[in-house]
Scaffold this active site. Sequence first.
Site, PDB file in Angstrom:
ATOM      1  N   SER A   1       0.569 -14.607 -12.950  1.00 47.88           N
ATOM      2  CA  SER A   1       1.910 -15.013 -12.512  1.00 47.88           C
ATOM      3  C   SER A   1       2.662 -15.831 -13.552  1.00 47.88           C
ATOM      4  O   SER A   1       3.892 -15.920 -13.493  1.00 47.88           O
ATOM      5  CB  SER A   1       1.817 -15.821 -11.209  1.00 47.88           C
ATOM      6  OG  SER A   1       1.008 -16.977 -11.393  1.00 47.88           O
TER       7      SER A   1
ATOM      8  N   ASP B   1       6.566 -24.951  -7.092  1.00 49.58           N
ATOM      9  CA  ASP B   1       6.107 -24.627  -5.743  1.00 49.58           C
ATOM     10  C   ASP B   1       4.698 -25.138  -5.447  1.00 49.58           C
ATOM     11  O   ASP B   1       4.095 -24.759  -4.453  1.00 49.58           O
ATOM     12  CB  ASP B   1       6.174 -23.110  -5.502  1.00 49.58           C
ATOM     13  CG  ASP B   1       5.297 -22.333  -6.477  1.00 49.58           C
ATOM     14  OD1 ASP B   1       4.588 -22.965  -7.282  1.00 49.58           O
ATOM     15  OD2 ASP B   1       5.329 -21.080  -6.438  1.00 49.58           O
TER      16      ASP B   1
ATOM     17  N   HIS C   1       3.136 -23.395  -9.567  1.00 51.05           N
ATOM     18  CA  HIS C   1       3.877 -23.010 -10.765  1.00 51.05           C
ATOM     19  C   HIS C   1       4.907 -24.077 -11.129  1.00 51.05           C
ATOM     20  O   HIS C   1       5.164 -24.989 -10.344  1.00 51.05           O
ATOM     21  CB  HIS C   1       4.581 -21.663 -10.533  1.00 51.05           C
ATOM     22  CG  HIS C   1       3.656 -20.587 -10.049  1.00 51.05           C
ATOM     23  ND1 HIS C   1       3.520 -20.290  -8.709  1.00 51.05           N
ATOM     24  CD2 HIS C   1       2.818 -19.760 -10.728  1.00 51.05           C
ATOM     25  CE1 HIS C   1       2.626 -19.314  -8.576  1.00 51.05           C
ATOM     26  NE2 HIS C   1       2.185 -18.979  -9.780  1.00 51.05           N
TER      27      HIS C   1
END
Length: 389
Positions: free
Chosen positions: A41, A345, A348
């Site tokens: 990610s 979040d 991240h």
Amino acid sequence: MASSLKKLITSFLLFFFYTIIVASSEPSCRRYKSIISFGDSIADTGNYLHLSDVNHPPQAAFLPYGETFFSVPTGRDSDGRLIIDFIAEFLGLPYVPPYFGSQNVSFEQGVNFAVYGATALDRAFFIEKGIVSDFTNVSLSVQLNTFKQILPTLCASSSRDCREMLGDSLILMGESGGNDYNYPFFEDKSINEIKELTPLIIKAISDAIVDLIDLGGKTFLVPGSFPVGCSAAYLTLFQTAKEKDYDPLTGCLPWLNDFGKHHDEQLKTEIRRLRKLYPHVNIMYADYYNSLYRLYQKPTKYGFKNRPLAACCGVGGQYNFTIGEECGYEGVGYCQNPSEYINWDGYHITEAAHQKMAHGILNGPYATPAFNWSCLDAASVDNESSFGS
């Protein structure tokens, strides 16, 4: 007289060969024509969004993901751009499109195989160990095999042959390996158990690099780990009432950050080994750990709030993070000024933090060896000023 002349000639030859060796060991300036990306990610520009069940889209399919720059969710796990996006901007290349789900998109100037939740080790390994890793089965080897399968198509759409195309590309190897640790950490495996994974993860990354070198790759950027002891998710999971367990300057958990350093030391050792085996290839280590950790050490210097450990987007607890009520879920709020936050979040980081990291990697001192931009015109290099320092 003859003896003096002989010594002079010998000294000259030694200096000459030393100059050649030093020059050959320094990376030459390259005008990269494309970016090829693998990983998770940290570099995913939309692959997981397209691979997900349409009836169960990921959180990054909803606002406020993407709101800062793109104004819409793109599948990036941030409020805006990622490190890979800032690298593309600096090189004057388009944002690297995700391979999965892209239609009528040219991959001539870049293609991205990074997938949210991806691991360096294959899914079968975690199943055998009894570790749940069910976000995706697109591990690093799966990404690489997919790339190999479509490589003839990529070359056919280009005026260059395959080896030339890879040689002209900046190949971003991740970050890769973070989720290999995340899954067992979140299942409360012991740190000694998790450390046993490190040599296997490093080998998986190394094997992928060697495969790409064999295909023609010449320039690799290999990121290390993040200081996860500063992330809201880990701070919540391993929260303790003992003040001595926290770093007095940052509020981070040192033992978790030390684990990241353990991974990075082994990765750097392997990169040094590869450099000796492939002296014609530039394999750069990207120090993601220190490029980010400096922001936690001196947040106000870089424009962030003091002690910026809480997530911008989340709910509950000291770190604005609750498992099962994460960013993207209905009713979960987010901060008004994401640029003042490092953590986005819980897992991240924000666009603002990515921007600072990208600057430190592209312009130093967080890439080893450093990028050589001497062949770029002044206007191109001046673009870095938009990064901040």
